[in-house]
Write an enzyme that holds these catalytic residues in place. Structure first.
Site, PDB file in Angstrom:
ATOM      1  N   GLU A  31      36.503   9.994 -24.000  1.00  0.00           N
ATOM      2  CA  GLU A  31      36.518  11.417 -23.656  1.00  0.00           C
ATOM      3  C   GLU A  31      35.614  12.237 -24.574  1.00  0.00           C
ATOM      4  O   GLU A  31      35.423  13.427 -24.381  1.00  0.00           O
ATOM      5  CB  GLU A  31      37.940  11.968 -23.660  1.00  0.00           C
ATOM      6  CG  GLU A  31      38.739  11.577 -24.883  1.00  0.00           C
ATOM      7  CD  GLU A  31      40.240  11.784 -24.700  1.00  0.00           C
ATOM      8  OE1 GLU A  31      40.632  12.615 -23.895  1.00  0.00           O
ATOM      9  OE2 GLU A  31      41.011  11.099 -25.391  1.00  0.00           O
ATOM     10  N   ARG A  44      49.852   6.241 -23.325  1.00  0.00           N
ATOM     11  CA  ARG A  44      48.845   6.797 -24.227  1.00  0.00           C
ATOM     12  C   ARG A  44      49.527   7.251 -25.507  1.00  0.00           C
ATOM     13  O   ARG A  44      50.516   7.974 -25.447  1.00  0.00           O
ATOM     14  CB  ARG A  44      48.136   7.986 -23.574  1.00  0.00           C
ATOM     15  CG  ARG A  44      47.090   8.595 -24.505  1.00  0.00           C
ATOM     16  CD  ARG A  44      46.292   9.671 -23.834  1.00  0.00           C
ATOM     17  NE  ARG A  44      47.081  10.871 -23.637  1.00  0.00           N
ATOM     18  CZ  ARG A  44      46.630  11.941 -22.979  1.00  0.00           C
ATOM     19  NH1 ARG A  44      45.425  11.943 -22.433  1.00  0.00           N
ATOM     20  NH2 ARG A  44      47.388  12.999 -22.844  1.00  0.00           N
ATOM     21  N   ARG A  46      51.677  10.273 -20.549  1.00  0.00           N
ATOM     22  CA  ARG A  46      51.424  11.185 -21.665  1.00  0.00           C
ATOM     23  C   ARG A  46      52.684  11.288 -22.518  1.00  0.00           C
ATOM     24  O   ARG A  46      53.685  11.813 -22.056  1.00  0.00           O
ATOM     25  CB  ARG A  46      51.065  12.575 -21.142  1.00  0.00           C
ATOM     26  CG  ARG A  46      49.831  12.597 -20.273  1.00  0.00           C
ATOM     27  CD  ARG A  46      49.487  14.040 -19.929  1.00  0.00           C
ATOM     28  NE  ARG A  46      48.227  14.118 -19.232  1.00  0.00           N
ATOM     29  CZ  ARG A  46      48.098  14.273 -17.918  1.00  0.00           C
ATOM     30  NH1 ARG A  46      49.179  14.375 -17.166  1.00  0.00           N
ATOM     31  NH2 ARG A  46      46.907  14.334 -17.373  1.00  0.00           N
ATOM     32  N   HIS A  54      64.221  26.193 -11.964  1.00  0.00           N
ATOM     33  CA  HIS A  54      65.129  25.935 -10.841  1.00  0.00           C
ATOM     34  C   HIS A  54      64.434  26.167  -9.516  1.00  0.00           C
ATOM     35  O   HIS A  54      64.630  25.442  -8.557  1.00  0.00           O
ATOM     36  CB  HIS A  54      66.341  26.861 -10.927  1.00  0.00           C
ATOM     37  CG  HIS A  54      67.172  26.626 -12.126  1.00  0.00           C
ATOM     38  ND1 HIS A  54      67.727  25.397 -12.388  1.00  0.00           N
ATOM     39  CD2 HIS A  54      67.524  27.426 -13.150  1.00  0.00           C
ATOM     40  CE1 HIS A  54      68.395  25.462 -13.513  1.00  0.00           C
ATOM     41  NE2 HIS A  54      68.280  26.693 -14.011  1.00  0.00           N
ATOM     42  N   CYS A  81      41.071   8.666 -15.541  1.00  0.00           N
ATOM     43  CA  CYS A  81      42.410   9.253 -15.445  1.00  0.00           C
ATOM     44  C   CYS A  81      42.405  10.771 -15.533  1.00  0.00           C
ATOM     45  O   CYS A  81      43.448  11.389 -15.646  1.00  0.00           O
ATOM     46  CB  CYS A  81      43.344   8.665 -16.490  1.00  0.00           C
ATOM     47  SG  CYS A  81      42.887   9.059 -18.169  1.00  0.00           S
ATOM     48  N   ASN A  88      38.583  15.309 -18.106  1.00  0.00           N
ATOM     49  CA  ASN A  88      38.765  16.724 -18.451  1.00  0.00           C
ATOM     50  C   ASN A  88      38.154  17.028 -19.815  1.00  0.00           C
ATOM     51  O   ASN A  88      37.385  17.977 -19.965  1.00  0.00           O
ATOM     52  CB  ASN A  88      40.241  17.101 -18.478  1.00  0.00           C
ATOM     53  CG  ASN A  88      40.941  16.782 -17.173  1.00  0.00           C
ATOM     54  OD1 ASN A  88      40.292  16.377 -16.214  1.00  0.00           O
ATOM     55  ND2 ASN A  88      42.232  16.953 -17.136  1.00  0.00           N
ATOM     56  N   ASP A  89      38.512  16.212 -20.801  1.00  0.00           N
ATOM     57  CA  ASP A  89      37.963  16.440 -22.134  1.00  0.00           C
ATOM     58  C   ASP A  89      36.487  16.060 -22.201  1.00  0.00           C
ATOM     59  O   ASP A  89      35.708  16.721 -22.873  1.00  0.00           O
ATOM     60  CB  ASP A  89      38.756  15.664 -23.188  1.00  0.00           C
ATOM     61  CG  ASP A  89      39.952  16.475 -23.689  1.00  0.00           C
ATOM     62  OD1 ASP A  89      39.880  17.719 -23.614  1.00  0.00           O
ATOM     63  OD2 ASP A  89      40.934  15.878 -24.147  1.00  0.00           O
ATOM     64  N   ARG A  95      38.147  24.653 -22.127  1.00  0.00           N
ATOM     65  CA  ARG A  95      38.906  24.615 -20.882  1.00  0.00           C
ATOM     66  C   ARG A  95      39.898  25.765 -20.767  1.00  0.00           C
ATOM     67  O   ARG A  95      40.308  26.148 -19.683  1.00  0.00           O
ATOM     68  CB  ARG A  95      39.725  23.319 -20.828  1.00  0.00           C
ATOM     69  CG  ARG A  95      38.932  22.119 -20.471  1.00  0.00           C
ATOM     70  CD  ARG A  95      39.877  21.089 -19.919  1.00  0.00           C
ATOM     71  NE  ARG A  95      40.465  20.257 -20.957  1.00  0.00           N
ATOM     72  CZ  ARG A  95      41.591  19.567 -20.797  1.00  0.00           C
ATOM     73  NH1 ARG A  95      42.245  19.651 -19.676  1.00  0.00           N
ATOM     74  NH2 ARG A  95      42.051  18.822 -21.765  1.00  0.00           N
TER      75      ARG A  95
END
Lengths: 89, 570
Positions: free
Chosen positions: B431, B332, B296, B189, B502, B454-455, B465
């Site tokens: 990736e 994806r 995602r 919230h 991405c 990232n990967d 990570r």
């Protein structure tokens, strides 16, 4: 005393807001109203009980209504569930 | 202090602590002759809170979201429920204890019952019970809930353990400069309220309320998720400057929302958004994204014990496809395993989940689930421009199996006479280093590629990570990473297939020019970064950056790379 089973069809199930509505509707009638699911029986006029039923979409619950206004009470409860608690999905 | 920034911006002001009454509950015996008085005290507190909530309900502004009113209703009903309004009275009499303690005990019993519920959403409702109890306890302790707000001063920073919807509504009518809380997440919230008010907010600070004193000067940087308590003169001056700059910047950025992303020498660049749930569309549109580069799907699958059925998935995908009105929506396929586990209490533990059964590997191992998933995506393709993206491809055999699964899903839809876009493009995520090295091959068999940086960084550098101990080694500018990224972009461009990035790299404006120099023309990022990246695109002349980008690619020393990068961005 009348008994009727109904399936929860709204997407989110008996979540907090739907539980509130159900409890509000139940409280309008003088009859004793119970809800049963998986051998758990709760007073429909108690929001805590209704939420703890944890009835998600697709689960079946049974209303048990007893009292002078049991017919209109049952009709109102079924209507609420089948109307997806007014949530539209 | 570091937390999770859930609403960007910088605020400087004095802390306003909201007390966490539950922590202050004492237990003491009440003499038998005073028990009636104690019960009476409890009843009065319940009445006080009922009046408070009713008055909040009535003072709701007309434009308040309908949920707000519903939340207050729910709280009112919880308060009136016998288990909260009656049970504590019996406890007071039975145990000869004070009202606060009786209520606290009853609350613990209720919370325990809620915790046994399987459904995550309903389980979370225990917080509603806690919030209601907290109000009653405050009333018992004589801390009326409104009194705290009596002396209002704009520019105050609200510091709370957590905000209940009812608190949120109350606070909405006051001019707070920022919200920070000990607990919460991006969808709490607090976060939603802060974003709707457009003020900075940080959650999950763990002990903010204990470490910050009422009235203390604090700085809140919602972008970085940083709170500075009692800043010195220099820090204060620096943040005042940053705050001004941020505000000017936001105004400027809004002006380029409609502007097409084109470099100074006329190359058109696509700036897409990464989203997780259909509601993210609002932010996507506000940022002027020209498509969804990464949707995602795993969020629909998380925190539950069963798979969502085909219709439930279809509904979510259709919503996004439809809302984007013909702009591309890249869905994806399920990427779970690793840091995103489906079932929170799954028995299976593996030492190395990032290298385990995840993403496409998991999907191929669960053919029925994958079939329903693909059917849902394909059905959504009838409602917009849908593209399918397959994550974690490692070898050609996997790719072929995935393509066959898509064909099977298409055939079954044909058999059922259900419409879909027969030409729906299929792409692959690059990736895994092996896939980057084989990008040329993947490009030949696919309609497009997308680099998940990232990967790719995690796998190339062997840095977990999620492990704080090695986090400092995670480096997007490592020469090996840059070479793999550049190589993949080059292979796709050569094969004349669309290529996008991405991962986080796409949303980092420091890297925009470098990626453009690598030949990238499509970026997909969190909607919050789109306008800043667009501005960088608008200020870039491709022909002028080429030689510097080549030098960055050839650099083997981190210091030199950093220097070249600053030069590139100058």
């Amino acid at each position: 005393m009348i008994k009727q089973e109904v399936e929860i069809i709204n997407k989110l199930g008996l979540h907090a807001r739907a539980s509130t509505k159900l409890t509000q509707v139940a409280a309008q009638f003088s009859s004793q109203i119970w809800i049963e699911r998986n051998a758990r029986r709760v007073n429909a006029k108690s929001i805590m009980g209704v939420m703890m039923l944890a009835a998600g979409k697709g689960s079946k619950i049974t209303f048990e209504v007893e009292g002078q206004d049991e017919e209109p009470a049952m009709a109102a409860l079924l209507n609420l569930v089948n109307d997806r608690f007014g949530e539209g999905e | 202090m570091h937390g999770v920034g859930v609403s960007a911006g910088i605020a400087i002001g004095r802390a306003h602590l909201v007390s966490h009454a539950l922590l202050e509950v004492a237990h003491y015996d009440v003499r038998p002759e005073l028990l009636d008085f104690e019960v009476n005290r409890f009843e009065q507190a319940v009445t006080t809170v009922r009046e408070e909530l009713s008055s909040i309900r009535q003072s709701l502004p007309n434009n308040a979201p309908a949920e707000m009113g519903a939340f207050v209703d729910t709280h009112l009903m919880i308060l009136s429920d016998g288990s909260l309004s009656q049970m504590p009275k019996s406890i007071i009499r039975e145990e000869s204890c004070n009202a606060e303690w009786a209520l606290k005990q009853q609350m613990d019993t209720l919370v325990e019952q809620f915790e046994a519920i399987e459904d995550v959403y309903l389980r979370e409702r225990k917080f509603d019970v806690v919030q209601v109890v907290e109000r009653v306890i405050k009333a018992l302790l004589g801390h009326p809930n409104q009194a705290a707000l009596a002396e209002q001063e704009s520019g105050m920073i609200l510091v709370a353990h957590d905000l209940s919807p009812a608190d949120a509504i109350q606070f909405k009518q006051h001019q707070f400069a920022a919200f920070i809380t000990d607990v919460g997440g991006a969808t709490s919230h607090t976060a939603i309220l802060a974003r709707s008010l457009n003020i900075p907010s940080i959650v999950a600070l763990s002990h903010a309320r204990n470490l910050i004193q009422d009235g203390e000067m604090i700085i809140v940087d919602g972008q970085q998720g940083v709170v500075i308590v009692g800043p010195d003169k220099d820090t204060l001056a620096e943040y005042k400057l940053r705050q001004e700059q941020w505000e000017i910047d936001q105004q400027k950025l809004k002006r380029i929302k409609q502007t097409a992303a084109v470099t100074l020498d006329g190359a058109a660049i696509e700036l897409h958004a990464n989203i997780e749930i259909p509601q993210d569309i609002v932010q996507t549109k506000a940022a002027g994204a020209t498509g969804i580069g990464l949707y995602r799907t795993e969020f629909l699958f998380m925190n539950r014990r069963d798979w969502p059925d085909e219709d439930e998935q279809f509904e979510a995908y259709r919503k996004v496809a439809h809302a984007m009105k013909g702009l591309p929506v890249t869905i994806r396929t399920l990427d779970i395993g690793a840091d995103k586990q489906v079932n929170p209490d799954s028995e299976r533990t593996v030492t190395n989940p990032a290298l385990g059964l995840r993403a496409i590997r998991l999907c191929l191992a669960e053919p029925q689930m994958f079939h329903a998933h693909l059917r849902a995506i394909l059905r959504a393709s009838n409602y917009g421009k849908v593209k399918i993206l397959i994550p974690m491809l490692c070898n050609l055999a996997e790719l072929k199996q995935a393509l066959q699964a898509i064909e099977r899903a298409k055939q079954s839809l044909k058999d059922d006479n259900i419409g879909f876009d027969a030409k729906v493009p299929v792409g692959g995520m690059i990736e895994i280093p092996a896939a980057a090295l084989g990008a040329e091959l993947f490009a030949r068999h696919l309609d497009f590629l997308s680099i998940g940086t990232n990967d790719l960084i995690q796998y190339t550098l062997a840095i977990d990570r999620t492990d704080g101990e090695v986090a400092h080694l995670y480096n997007p500018l490592h020469p090996a990473v840059l070479q793999l990224v550049e190589m993949t972009i080059r292979a796709a461009n050569k094969a004349k297939k669309e290529i996008s990035v991405c991962g986080e790299m796409a949303g980092d404006v420091r890297l925009t020019r470098m990626l453009l120099g690598f030949g990238l023309r499509q970026f997909s990022m969190h909607p919050a970064h789109i306008l800043a990246v667009k501005r960088q695109v608008l200020n870039t002349e491709l022909s002028k950056i080429e030689s510097l980008v080549r030098k960055i690619l050839a650099s083997n020393e981190p210091e030199k790379t950093e220097l070249l990068l600053s030069k590139l961005n100058a």
